[in-house]
Design a protein around this motif. Structure first.
Motif, short mmCIF file in Angstrom:
data_model
loop_
_atom_site.label_atom_id
_atom_site.label_comp_id
_atom_site.label_asym_id
_atom_site.label_seq_id
_atom_site.Cartn_x
_atom_site.Cartn_y
_atom_site.Cartn_z
N ALA A 1 2.29 -4.93 0.17
CA ALA A 1 2.65 -3.54 -0.12
C ALA A 1 2.77 -2.72 1.16
CB ALA A 1 1.60 -2.91 -1.04
N GLY A 2 2.58 -3.38 2.31
CA GLY A 2 2.59 -2.64 3.56
C GLY A 2 1.30 -1.86 3.75
N LYS A 3 1.25 -1.03 4.77
CA LYS A 3 0.04 -0.23 5.03
C LYS A 3 0.41 1.16 5.55
CE LYS A 3 -0.48 -2.66 9.45
NZ LYS A 3 -1.40 -3.41 10.32
N SER A 4 1.53 1.68 5.07
CA SER A 4 2.02 2.97 5.54
C SER A 4 1.25 4.15 4.96
CB SER A 4 3.51 3.13 5.20
OG SER A 4 3.68 3.14 3.78
N TYR B 1 -7.77 -4.86 -12.64
CA TYR B 1 -7.51 -6.19 -12.09
C TYR B 1 -7.53 -6.19 -10.56
CZ TYR B 1 -6.77 -9.16 -16.06
OH TYR B 1 -6.98 -9.93 -17.17
N LEU B 2 -7.05 -5.11 -9.94
CA LEU B 2 -7.10 -5.05 -8.48
C LEU B 2 -8.54 -5.02 -7.99
CD1 LEU B 2 -4.19 -2.55 -7.70
CD2 LEU B 2 -4.35 -4.93 -6.94
N TYR B 3 -9.39 -4.24 -8.63
CA TYR B 3 -10.80 -4.22 -8.25
C TYR B 3 -11.44 -5.59 -8.52
CZ TYR B 3 -10.70 0.89 -7.74
OH TYR B 3 -10.43 2.17 -7.33
N ALA C 1 5.50 -4.18 -5.04
CA ALA C 1 4.27 -4.98 -4.97
C ALA C 1 3.45 -4.81 -6.25
CB ALA C 1 3.44 -4.58 -3.75
N ILE C 2 3.37 -3.55 -6.74
CA ILE C 2 2.64 -3.30 -8.00
C ILE C 2 3.30 -4.05 -9.14
CG2 ILE C 2 2.04 -1.54 -9.71
CD1 ILE C 2 1.78 0.46 -7.42
N LYS C 3 4.63 -4.01 -9.22
CA LYS C 3 5.34 -4.69 -10.30
C LYS C 3 5.11 -6.19 -10.25
CE LYS C 3 9.09 -1.34 -11.08
NZ LYS C 3 10.55 -1.10 -11.02
N SER C 4 5.14 -6.76 -9.05
CA SER C 4 4.88 -8.19 -8.91
C SER C 4 3.47 -8.53 -9.34
CB SER C 4 5.12 -8.64 -7.47
OG SER C 4 6.47 -8.50 -7.10
N GLN D 1 -2.58 0.15 -1.36
CA GLN D 1 -1.81 -0.85 -0.62
C GLN D 1 -2.72 -1.95 -0.10
OE1 GLN D 1 0.05 1.81 2.19
NE2 GLN D 1 1.96 1.92 1.01
N LYS D 2 -3.89 -1.57 0.38
CA LYS D 2 -4.84 -2.56 0.90
C LYS D 2 -5.31 -3.50 -0.21
CE LYS D 2 -9.06 -2.97 3.66
NZ LYS D 2 -10.15 -2.23 4.38
N LEU D 3 -5.58 -2.94 -1.39
CA LEU D 3 -6.00 -3.76 -2.52
C LEU D 3 -4.90 -4.76 -2.90
CD1 LEU D 3 -7.74 -1.12 -4.82
CD2 LEU D 3 -8.85 -2.95 -3.56
N LEU D 4 -3.66 -4.31 -2.89
CA LEU D 4 -2.53 -5.18 -3.24
C LEU D 4 -2.39 -6.31 -2.22
CD1 LEU D 4 -0.02 -2.41 -4.34
CD2 LEU D 4 -0.79 -4.29 -5.80
N VAL D 5 -2.53 -5.98 -0.95
CA VAL D 5 -2.44 -7.01 0.09
C VAL D 5 -3.57 -8.03 -0.07
CG1 VAL D 5 -2.64 -7.43 2.58
CG2 VAL D 5 -1.21 -5.56 1.75
N GLN D 6 -4.78 -7.56 -0.36
CA GLN D 6 -5.91 -8.47 -0.57
C GLN D 6 -5.67 -9.38 -1.76
OE1 GLN D 6 -9.10 -5.65 -0.92
NE2 GLN D 6 -9.54 -5.64 1.28
N ALA D 7 -4.91 -8.90 -2.76
CA ALA D 7 -4.60 -9.71 -3.94
C ALA D 7 -3.43 -10.65 -3.68
CB ALA D 7 -4.29 -8.81 -5.13
#
Length: 608
Positions: A557-560, A593-595, A570-573, A547-553
């Motif tokens: 994705a939230g942080k739950s 790609y996230l990394y 979020a992953i699909k987007s 989730q943190k990686l997605l937010v940084q991108a």
């Protein structure tokens, strides 16, 4: 299907009108919409989707980034906007005919940057310079001490400098920019003067129809035109791309086996002239016609029936058409009528202004489809055609001779060691001849170094855009004989190969493309050991990191720490923005790609 009486035909057409409103307008599958379907067809829209084993309507005509199709044209357009923002390039324009996908690209771009940039999105461009500037200040929520022009400019400059100090981008995006008055465009040019000695403080992106390009070429706007650093143009899809586009949307909607036969696809291409919005309408109507007939295969007759329905329900159908015996001429006329209906407001658009009438549709000559890659071609990738000399036949011959005397697995071993060195990993010292294919062999070497391997198939620009040093499969004759070389850098438009190729350690783009046919292996590291499949509802540390990686991108994705629907969306987007297969799971390509987008935290060697 049996002939219908006038009354039955009227009821059918009424239902098809409702189909456009209910399915494509995303109204509920219950209540009024459901009763309409039951009354007209004896079925509900839920049955329509379940009949074809679809989770979603694949040909909805509203812009949806989850269905973004990564054609070479659309990929380049998206990356052009990315480049403009990242490199603070100043002025950028994107043009294309109505329905070619500008709005989807705009939404995808804004979705990715909304948390990392301040964006003023102007959707009603018919504004005077004063109204336009006030609209920008309101979008940015800038408080004004007074409404004098001098105070407004000072407040705006302070706003820009404050965000520049925090390394946060500021952009003005204007949709339907061909509607901007010349005086307002000149105001934009003056605003672009707000800069420091080192960089542009403001990025300006103009999105519009082809008339925008013509407008900027006029004498009154020559100063503005000279400041545009990036120009991108969306063109209609080719025939092969149209077929792939249909497949792509069906897969993303949940059914990869739903079949439009070849003739049906040909007719859709001819009638739509490759315009994605029109493709959606025709394919949707074809699906409905097949559904009403109980056929699980969409045939040419279904598409033709759907096209006839479109013409019957379209105001443009009242335009007299000269009789002709040429079927192709009829098809071109039909395409013109469909596009006229689109431009007249049949479809949803973000803008509230009326689009300009489109020019006559010209047949699009088929061209080869580029291999599907993770994202767009590089926006400034003018490396092709710059500094690349005429292909050297002697180079290809030298490489062929090298292949004839080389051991394939030994070249793979040497290439792996070169890439390992780029990652600061220890080399393997002793070569042991494997009893397997190069992919399995290289995967084994990767695991021994705590790394993973991904297969790549696509264009050179797609490979460069990923940015990781790859192992290239070299096969100039495309005859099954091959060797492997490491590509570790690109310098002065030359490609650096540590072990050499054809007697050279630095080769031109054209030399490389003469012996490389798009296949490579990419070494990467799953730093946080995120699994490629996460069960729904899982509450794990790996999910929190994901989730943190997605937010940084740039994807919320939230942080739950829970793998919930918000995370899946979020992953699909994110996958859609990169042109990856939409899975909703962190598969290896997605994680790579996230990394990569978090390269300041997770190291990887770069080609440039």
């Amino acid at each position: 299907m049996p002939d219908l009486s006038d009354k039955q035909r009227q009821r059918r057409d009424s239902g098809l009108k409702r189909q456009d409103r209910d399915i494509h307008g995303k109204r509920s599958h219950e209540g009024v919409a459901d009763s309409g379907y039951r009354r007209n067809f004896g079925v509900s829209p839920v049955n329509y989707l379940s009949f074809f084993n679809l989770n979603d309507d694949p040909f909805r005509i509203t812009p949806d980034i989850a269905y973004f199709y990564n054609s070479p044209e659309h990929a380049t357009a998206l990356l052009s906007l990315e480049y403009c923002m990242k490199e603070k390039a100043g002025f950028c324009i994107l043009t294309g005919e109505p329905g070619t996908g500008k709005t989807t690209i705009l939404r995808l771009f804004v979705e990715k940057w909304k948390d990392r940039a301040e964006i003023a999105l102007i959707m009603t461009p018919r504004l005077s310079p004063e109204e336009f500037f006030m609209a920008i200040l309101e979008d940015f929520k800038i408080s004004l001490p007074s409404t004098s022009k001098n105070d407004m400019l000072k407040a705006f400059r302070d706003f820009l400098l404050g965000h520049a100090d925090n390394d946060k981008r500021v952009a003005i995006i204007v949709d339907e920019a061909q509607e901007l008055p010349d005086t307002t465009l000149e105001e934009l040019r003056l605003l672009s003067n707000l800069e420091t000695e080192k960089e542009k403080l403001l990025q300006i992106i103009l999105i519009g129809q082809p008339e925008l390009r013509d407008k900027l070429l006029g004498k009154p706007l020559r100063q503005l035109n000279s400041r545009i650093t990036i120009r991108s143009q969306l063109k209609p899809l080719t025939a092969p791309e149209t077929s792939d586009y249909i497949n792509n949307r069906l897969i993303r909607a949940g059914n990869s086996s739903l079949f439009f036969n070849e003739k049906a696809r040909d007719i859709i291409f001819e009638l739509s002239a490759g315009i994605p919005r029109t493709i959606n309408l025709l394919a949707s109507r074809g699906l409905m016609a097949a559904f009403l007939e109980g056929s699980r295969e969409v045939l040419a007759q279904h598409v033709e029936q759907g096209a006839a329905d479109v013409m019957e329900t379209s105001p443009a159908s009242s335009v007299p058409v000269a009789p002709t015996s040429s079927r192709r001429t009829v098809l071109v006329v039909v395409a013109l009528l469909l596009v006229a209906a689109l431009a007249g407001g049949v479809y949803y658009a973000l803008t509230t202004t009326e689009p300009a009438a489109p020019p006559p549709v010209q047949p699009v000559p088929p061209k080869p489809v580029a291999g599907q890659v993770s994202s767009a071609r590089l926006a400034n990738r003018s490396t092709a055609g710059k500094g690349s000399g005429v292909p050297d036949g002697s180079f290809a011959a030298a490489v062929s001779a090298e292949i004839s005397r080389s051991d394939t697995n030994q070249t793979a071993f040497a290439a792996f060691n070169s890439i390992a060195a780029a990652w600061d990993l220890p080399r393997f010292t002793a070569f042991e001849k494997p009893g397997t294919d190069p992919w399995t062999y290289l995967s084994q070497l990767s695991r021994k170094r705590g790394m993973e391997l991904i297969q790549f198939s696509g264009s050179l620009d797609g490979l460069l855009e990923i940015g990781y040093p790859p192992i290239l499969q070299i096969n100039p004759a495309d005859d099954g004989r091959e060797i492997y070389v490491a590509l570790t850098g690109v310098s002065n438009q030359e490609f650096v190969l540590p072990s050499g190729l054809g007697g050279k350690k630095r080769i031109t783009r054209r030399e490389l493309e003469s012996v490389w046919h798009g296949k490579a292996f990419i070494l990467w590291k799953n730093y946080k050991k995120i699994p490629s499949q996460i069960p729904d509802g899982s509450h794990t540390q790996e999910t929190a990191i994901l989730q943190k990686l997605l937010v940084q991108a740039g994807f919320n994705a939230g942080k739950s720490g829970i793998f919930d629907q918000k995370t899946v969306d979020a992953i699909k987007s994110f996958q859609g923005s990169k042109g990856l297969k939409i899975t909703g799971q962190p598969d290896p390509q997605t994680l790579l790609y996230l990394y990569k987008d978090s390269a300041y935290i997770f190291y990887h060697p770069a080609l440039k």
